[in-house]
Design an enzyme around this catalytic site. Structure first.
Site, PDB file in Angstrom:
ATOM      1  N   ASP A  30      -6.194  10.194 -11.609  1.00  0.00           N
ATOM      2  CA  ASP A  30      -6.003   8.908 -10.950  1.00  0.00           C
ATOM      3  C   ASP A  30      -6.109   7.830 -12.027  1.00  0.00           C
ATOM      4  OD1 ASP A  30      -5.976   6.887  -8.890  1.00  0.00           O
ATOM      5  OD2 ASP A  30      -8.151   6.746  -9.149  1.00  0.00           O
ATOM      6  N   PHE A  31      -5.680   6.605 -11.714  1.00  0.00           N
ATOM      7  CA  PHE A  31      -5.752   5.528 -12.706  1.00  0.00           C
ATOM      8  C   PHE A  31      -6.930   4.599 -12.447  1.00  0.00           C
ATOM      9  CE2 PHE A  31      -4.480   1.234 -14.198  1.00  0.00           C
ATOM     10  CZ  PHE A  31      -4.548   1.496 -15.557  1.00  0.00           C
TER      11      PHE A  31
END
Length: 274
Positions: free
Chosen positions: A36-37
């Protein structure tokens, strides 16, 4: 490194982090690393347009990319935003808007066809949100979704959530709740779990790093793959946070303190895998 937490459901073979990386080293060429970012590779910020990857993250990903089968960023952000931060890295695939968009190793952005008819609706919804939500709420238009943030005005949480749910019901849209944000998106069957479930078919292992409730579906996809194939190594890693961290950690094998700590963790992984 701390021992792996025994999530729910529990991994079949409890590992500590060093052993997990050593096991991965034996199958690195058949392993995908998923990230995920926001809140994982990068700290969450009041202004989502100003978010930057944590120190050491880019260098670690660049070193890991030639060693593993793939690295994939799977995010709520649009692909073009992710490309600005990771476009210089080879061997990195970008999946934006929970998988409604993707770009493979610097290639063109491909959009899920079923989502395209909803672009005008999302633009209108963003304009309406800016006009109707109280001052302090931040409206983030992403072409195929609209994120409503209240991080800088936590007292607005109930009002923003009520408005977002009402508009989603009125327009036939779906809602994704996250860390002080509610995202309204098209009624298209696409999420992080589906992306990961498709990509891990036929590989020997995968790690998924995430911090929010939408990442729990990605964890579940790794669990399902491991249940179907005892030889598959799946490791679910939560990045701690004060909003949704407990729920995500309960579903993970390992919890890391912060995006900055993840940068250190990945730097250590480079030594294990190379």
């Amino acid at each position: 490194m701390p021992p792996l937490n025994l999530g729910n459901p529990q991994p079949k073979i409890p590992l500590n982090a060093d052993l997990a990386w050593r096991t991965t080293a034996d199958r690195a060429a058949e392993t995908i690393l998923f990230f995920d970012f926001d809140g994982t590779l990068a700290p969450v910020a009041d202004d989502p347009t100003q978010v930057q990857p944590a120190p050491k993250v880019l260098a670690a990903l660049e070193a890991l990319a030639p060693v593993v089968r793939r690295i994939a960023i799977v995010s709520a952000r649009p692909v073009e935003f992710l490309r600005e931060h990771f476009g210089g890295l080879t061997g990195v695939d970008l999946y934006g808007l929970y998988g409604l968009e993707h770009s493979h190793s610097g290639g063109d952005t491909v959009t899920e066809p079923a989502a395209l008819p909803w672009v005008p609706t999302m633009a209108e919804l963003a304009d309406q949100a800016r006009a109707e939500l109280p001052p302090g709420a931040l409206v983030e238009y992403k072409r195929l979704s609209v994120a409503l943030h209240w991080r800088t005005a936590p007292q607005l949480a109930a009002a923003v959530e009520k408005w977002g749910h009402a508009q989603a019901e009125r327009l036939g849209l779906r809602v994704q709740v996250g860390r002080m944000v509610l995202e309204v998106k098209p009624p298209v069957d696409r999420d992080k779990g589906m992306v990961i479930g498709e990509l891990v078919q036929g590989v020997g292992g995968a790690w998924y790093f995430g911090d929010d409730v939408s990442d729990i579906k990605a964890f579940a996809a790794l669990r399902a793959r491991a249940a179907a194939d005892p030889q598959f190594l799946g490791v679910c890693v939560a990045v701690a946070n004060p909003e949704t961290g407990h729920e995500v950690a309960e579903a993970a094998d390992l919890t890391i303190d912060s995006p900055a700590a993840l940068g250190d963790f990945l730097t250590t992984a480079v030594h294990h895998l190379t």
